[in-house]
Design a protein around this motif. Structure first.
Motif, PDB file in Angstrom:
ATOM      1  N   ALA A   1       4.117  -2.055 -12.029  1.00 33.81           N
ATOM      2  CA  ALA A   1       4.100  -3.427 -11.534  1.00 33.81           C
ATOM      3  C   ALA A   1       3.849  -3.474 -10.026  1.00 33.81           C
ATOM      4  CB  ALA A   1       5.418  -4.130 -11.864  1.00 33.81           C
ATOM      5  N   GLN A   2       4.299  -2.427  -9.312  1.00 35.11           N
ATOM      6  CA  GLN A   2       4.093  -2.404  -7.867  1.00 35.11           C
ATOM      7  C   GLN A   2       2.608  -2.287  -7.537  1.00 35.11           C
ATOM      8  OE1 GLN A   2       5.948  -3.128  -5.500  1.00 35.11           O
ATOM      9  NE2 GLN A   2       5.087  -2.249  -3.634  1.00 35.11           N
ATOM     10  N   TRP A   3       1.875  -1.478  -8.258  1.00 33.85           N
ATOM     11  CA  TRP A   3       0.429  -1.367  -8.048  1.00 33.85           C
ATOM     12  C   TRP A   3      -0.249  -2.703  -8.362  1.00 33.85           C
ATOM     13  CZ3 TRP A   3      -2.508   2.650  -6.126  1.00 33.85           C
ATOM     14  CH2 TRP A   3      -3.893   2.547  -6.274  1.00 33.85           C
ATOM     15  N   CYS A   4       0.192  -3.346  -9.439  1.00 32.30           N
ATOM     16  CA  CYS A   4      -0.391  -4.639  -9.822  1.00 32.30           C
ATOM     17  C   CYS A   4      -0.110  -5.698  -8.759  1.00 32.30           C
ATOM     18  CB  CYS A   4       0.157  -5.069 -11.173  1.00 32.30           C
ATOM     19  SG  CYS A   4      -0.312  -3.980 -12.538  1.00 32.30           S
ATOM     20  N   LEU A   5       1.082  -5.656  -8.133  1.00 33.78           N
ATOM     21  CA  LEU A   5       1.389  -6.573  -7.040  1.00 33.78           C
ATOM     22  C   LEU A   5       0.444  -6.354  -5.870  1.00 33.78           C
ATOM     23  CD1 LEU A   5       3.186  -8.693  -5.612  1.00 33.78           C
ATOM     24  CD2 LEU A   5       4.652  -6.784  -4.892  1.00 33.78           C
ATOM     25  N   LEU A   6       0.175  -5.099  -5.532  1.00 34.21           N
ATOM     26  CA  LEU A   6      -0.741  -4.807  -4.437  1.00 34.21           C
ATOM     27  C   LEU A   6      -2.157  -5.273  -4.752  1.00 34.21           C
ATOM     28  CD1 LEU A   6       0.553  -1.278  -3.357  1.00 34.21           C
ATOM     29  CD2 LEU A   6       0.980  -3.476  -2.250  1.00 34.21           C
ATOM     30  N   ASP A   7      -2.565  -5.207  -6.016  1.00 39.40           N
ATOM     31  CA  ASP A   7      -3.856  -5.784  -6.409  1.00 39.40           C
ATOM     32  C   ASP A   7      -3.883  -7.280  -6.124  1.00 39.40           C
ATOM     33  OD1 ASP A   7      -5.305  -3.573  -7.218  1.00 39.40           O
ATOM     34  OD2 ASP A   7      -4.890  -3.822  -9.360  1.00 39.40           O
ATOM     35  N   ILE A   8      -2.806  -7.976  -6.474  1.00 40.83           N
ATOM     36  CA  ILE A   8      -2.730  -9.416  -6.228  1.00 40.83           C
ATOM     37  C   ILE A   8      -2.826  -9.697  -4.734  1.00 40.83           C
ATOM     38  CG2 ILE A   8      -1.171 -11.416  -6.295  1.00 40.83           C
ATOM     39  CD1 ILE A   8      -0.203 -10.367  -9.024  1.00 40.83           C
ATOM     40  N   GLN A   9      -2.080  -8.944  -3.934  1.00 41.80           N
ATOM     41  CA  GLN A   9      -2.098  -9.150  -2.489  1.00 41.80           C
ATOM     42  C   GLN A   9      -3.449  -8.786  -1.880  1.00 41.80           C
ATOM     43  OE1 GLN A   9       1.360  -6.826  -1.476  1.00 41.80           O
ATOM     44  NE2 GLN A   9       2.750  -8.572  -1.707  1.00 41.80           N
ATOM     45  N   ALA A  10      -4.202  -7.917  -2.565  1.00 39.51           N
ATOM     46  CA  ALA A  10      -5.553  -7.573  -2.125  1.00 39.51           C
ATOM     47  C   ALA A  10      -6.592  -8.565  -2.631  1.00 39.51           C
ATOM     48  CB  ALA A  10      -5.912  -6.164  -2.589  1.00 39.51           C
ATOM     49  N   GLY A  11      -6.173  -9.562  -3.424  1.00 41.32           N
ATOM     50  CA  GLY A  11      -7.112 -10.528  -3.987  1.00 41.32           C
ATOM     51  C   GLY A  11      -8.044  -9.908  -5.009  1.00 41.32           C
TER      52      GLY A  11
ATOM     53  N   ARG B   1      -0.211 -22.087  -1.335  1.00 42.39           N
ATOM     54  CA  ARG B   1      -1.383 -21.219  -1.211  1.00 42.39           C
ATOM     55  C   ARG B   1      -1.110 -20.089  -0.218  1.00 42.39           C
ATOM     56  NH1 ARG B   1      -6.374 -23.316  -3.214  1.00 42.39           N
ATOM     57  NH2 ARG B   1      -6.268 -25.512  -3.840  1.00 42.39           N
ATOM     58  N   GLN B   2      -1.708 -18.925  -0.480  1.00 43.78           N
ATOM     59  CA  GLN B   2      -1.624 -17.765   0.400  1.00 43.78           C
ATOM     60  C   GLN B   2      -3.037 -17.349   0.805  1.00 43.78           C
ATOM     61  OE1 GLN B   2       1.655 -16.460   1.138  1.00 43.78           O
ATOM     62  NE2 GLN B   2       2.074 -18.424   0.144  1.00 43.78           N
ATOM     63  N   GLU B   3      -3.136 -16.725   1.964  1.00 42.78           N
ATOM     64  CA  GLU B   3      -4.447 -16.288   2.449  1.00 42.78           C
ATOM     65  C   GLU B   3      -4.969 -15.109   1.627  1.00 42.78           C
ATOM     66  OE1 GLU B   3      -6.438 -17.442   4.874  1.00 42.78           O
ATOM     67  OE2 GLU B   3      -5.088 -19.119   5.289  1.00 42.78           O
ATOM     68  N   LEU B   4      -6.266 -15.132   1.374  1.00 43.41           N
ATOM     69  CA  LEU B   4      -6.927 -13.953   0.829  1.00 43.41           C
ATOM     70  C   LEU B   4      -7.262 -12.997   1.971  1.00 43.41           C
ATOM     71  CD1 LEU B   4      -9.376 -15.668  -1.679  1.00 43.41           C
ATOM     72  CD2 LEU B   4      -7.511 -14.121  -2.312  1.00 43.41           C
ATOM     73  N   PRO B   5      -7.260 -11.692   1.720  1.00 45.84           N
ATOM     74  CA  PRO B   5      -7.529 -10.732   2.799  1.00 45.84           C
ATOM     75  C   PRO B   5      -9.014 -10.481   3.040  1.00 45.84           C
ATOM     76  CG  PRO B   5      -6.932  -9.565   0.813  1.00 45.84           C
ATOM     77  CD  PRO B   5      -6.825 -11.029   0.487  1.00 45.84           C
ATOM     78  N   TYR B   6      -9.866 -11.344   2.549  1.00 45.34           N
ATOM     79  CA  TYR B   6     -11.307 -11.189   2.763  1.00 45.34           C
ATOM     80  C   TYR B   6     -11.942 -12.568   2.838  1.00 45.34           C
ATOM     81  CZ  TYR B   6     -10.924 -11.641  -2.337  1.00 45.34           C
ATOM     82  OH  TYR B   6     -10.586 -12.057  -3.597  1.00 45.34           O
ATOM     83  N   ALA B   7     -13.119 -12.619   3.433  1.00 47.21           N
ATOM     84  CA  ALA B   7     -13.850 -13.879   3.545  1.00 47.21           C
ATOM     85  C   ALA B   7     -14.573 -14.182   2.236  1.00 47.21           C
ATOM     86  CB  ALA B   7     -14.858 -13.795   4.687  1.00 47.21           C
ATOM     87  N   LEU B   8     -14.648 -15.459   1.886  1.00 48.02           N
ATOM     88  CA  LEU B   8     -15.371 -15.862   0.682  1.00 48.02           C
ATOM     89  C   LEU B   8     -16.853 -16.013   1.011  1.00 48.02           C
ATOM     90  CD1 LEU B   8     -13.015 -18.391  -1.099  1.00 48.02           C
ATOM     91  CD2 LEU B   8     -13.616 -16.066  -1.789  1.00 48.02           C
ATOM     92  N   GLU B   9     -17.486 -14.884   1.221  1.00 45.84           N
ATOM     93  CA  GLU B   9     -18.916 -14.853   1.489  1.00 45.84           C
ATOM     94  C   GLU B   9     -19.490 -13.598   0.861  1.00 45.84           C
ATOM     95  OE1 GLU B   9     -18.757 -12.904   5.962  1.00 45.84           O
ATOM     96  OE2 GLU B   9     -18.612 -15.079   5.745  1.00 45.84           O
ATOM     97  N   ARG B  10     -20.768 -13.607   0.669  1.00 36.87           N
ATOM     98  CA  ARG B  10     -21.445 -12.506  -0.021  1.00 36.87           C
ATOM     99  C   ARG B  10     -21.362 -11.212   0.783  1.00 36.87           C
ATOM    100  NH1 ARG B  10     -27.891 -12.918  -1.358  1.00 36.87           N
ATOM    101  NH2 ARG B  10     -28.439 -10.705  -1.093  1.00 36.87           N
TER     102      ARG B  10
END
Length: 345
Positions: free
Chosen positions: A202-212, A326-335
């Motif tokens: 579950a900890q790895w899955c949480l980090l996936d969520i936090q990584a978007g 809402r929480q920030e994503l760690p990346y920009a929503l661009e190509r």
């Protein structure tokens, strides 16, 4: 598949979940290194002289970018551009590639791709003989380098071979993914456990969520365009390659700006995790999206990823009556072109 119940303190706690007693994963400070059996992930192998050509016509990635160093994200779509599965693509040798993906989608994808495999003289096999382990925390890179002799300085890179493979995944703390045979991994685990804290996956899955970073499960297949998982912002779609199944729809949505839903991070209170497919409602009680994944964080709050309408929504949003922020994503929503991503690394 490795029987993790043989390892001290490990116990299954639901489908594709392992925990440890006591499982302190979500309370670990980032400077403390942890290891987790990634039983929710598996490997689909494509083997044969035509493996690269075969995948080039099926995936959103440039298959040649999987060159033994770069390990790009990719996805597989229907003719209507909806994802059947998404994965990370690895080159093992000249005739062998691996797809790292949710274990629940391996058999369906194998059946889907198997219809085309004979034309390229390739074979598809689920590598149930392999074990995957995640290493997380500030010392993850150093610990893995000491243990395996391998180093992967940038996200979405690989090092090693079929005996021991090391991957670098992004996240709020450094993390590495080790892949080896069950026998070899048992020895690695014993040595790693002497230097890091064993925790549930579950900890790895949480980090996936936090990584978007969201993965297609059975609840999501054939429902979303890749862009609805922000896949082009993660370098998971090549708009420079030739045709692949669903390519026309995916490209049209991108170039005409027709993506009406996007992956978002949310946080809410509660004692029970939402399940994939649960609805996200706006302040007027209208359903505006769907939960993709959810986990508890270190403070007992629920962090989740949801695909939401891109329209301006009446907030606060809610899941099962619980207000979400809402929480920030760690990346920009661009190509992000994967060709540029791997040229830079």
């Amino acid at each position: 598949m490795l029987d993790w119940s043989r390892h001290q303190g490990a116990a299954p706690c639901g489908p594709q979940r392992v925990t440890f007693a006591p499982d302190v994963a979500n309370a670990l400070p980032p400077e403390q290194t942890a290891i987790a059996p990634l039983v929710h992930l598996g490997v689909l192998e494509i083997h044969g002289q035509g493996a690269v050509r075969f995948l080039q016509g099926q995936t959103s990635a440039q298959a040649e970018l999987a060159d033994g160093r770069g390990a790009p994200l990719t996805c597989f779509c229907t003719a209507k551009g909806r994802m059947l599965a998404n994965a990370q693509l690895l080159r093992i040798d000249a005739e062998r590639l691996w797809l790292i993906m949710p274990v629940e989608r391996i058999a369906p994808l194998q059946a889907h791709l198997g219809k085309f495999a004979p034309f390229y003289q390739v074979t598809l096999s689920a590598r149930d003989d392999l074990a995957l382990v995640g290493v997380m925390g500030s010392d993850a890179a150093a610990l893995c380098e000491t243990e395996s002799g391998l180093t992967v300085p940038h996200p979405w890179q690989q090092a090693g071979d079929a005996t021991v493979l090391l991957l670098n995944h992004p996240g709020p703390v450094p993390r590495r993914l080790l892949i080896a045979s069950q026998e070899v991994m048992t020895a690695h685990w014993q040595r790693l456990a002497a230097k890091a804290t064993p925790v549930g996956n579950a900890q790895w899955c949480l980090l996936d969520i936090q990584a978007g970073l969201a993965w297609v499960g059975d609840a999501h297949q054939d429902a979303y365009l890749p862009q609805m998982f922000n896949w082009e912002a993660l370098g998971g779609i090549s708009f420079k390659k030739g045709c692949y199944t669903g390519q026309e729809v995916v490209a049209r949505a991108h170039f005409r700006g027709q993506v009406k839903k996007r992956l978002s991070r949310l946080q809410c209170e509660g004692d029970a995790l939402p399940t994939p497919g649960d609805g996200v409602e706006d302040a007027n009680g209208k359903r505006q999206g769907d939960v993709i994944a959810a986990e508890f964080d270190a403070h007992g709050r629920i962090e989740l990823l949801a695909v939401l309408s891109t329209r301006e929504l009446a907030e606060p949003l809610a899941v099962a009556g619980r207000h979400c922020t809402r929480q920030e994503l760690p990346y920009a929503l661009e190509r992000l072109d994967p060709e540029a991503l791997f040229a830079a690394s």
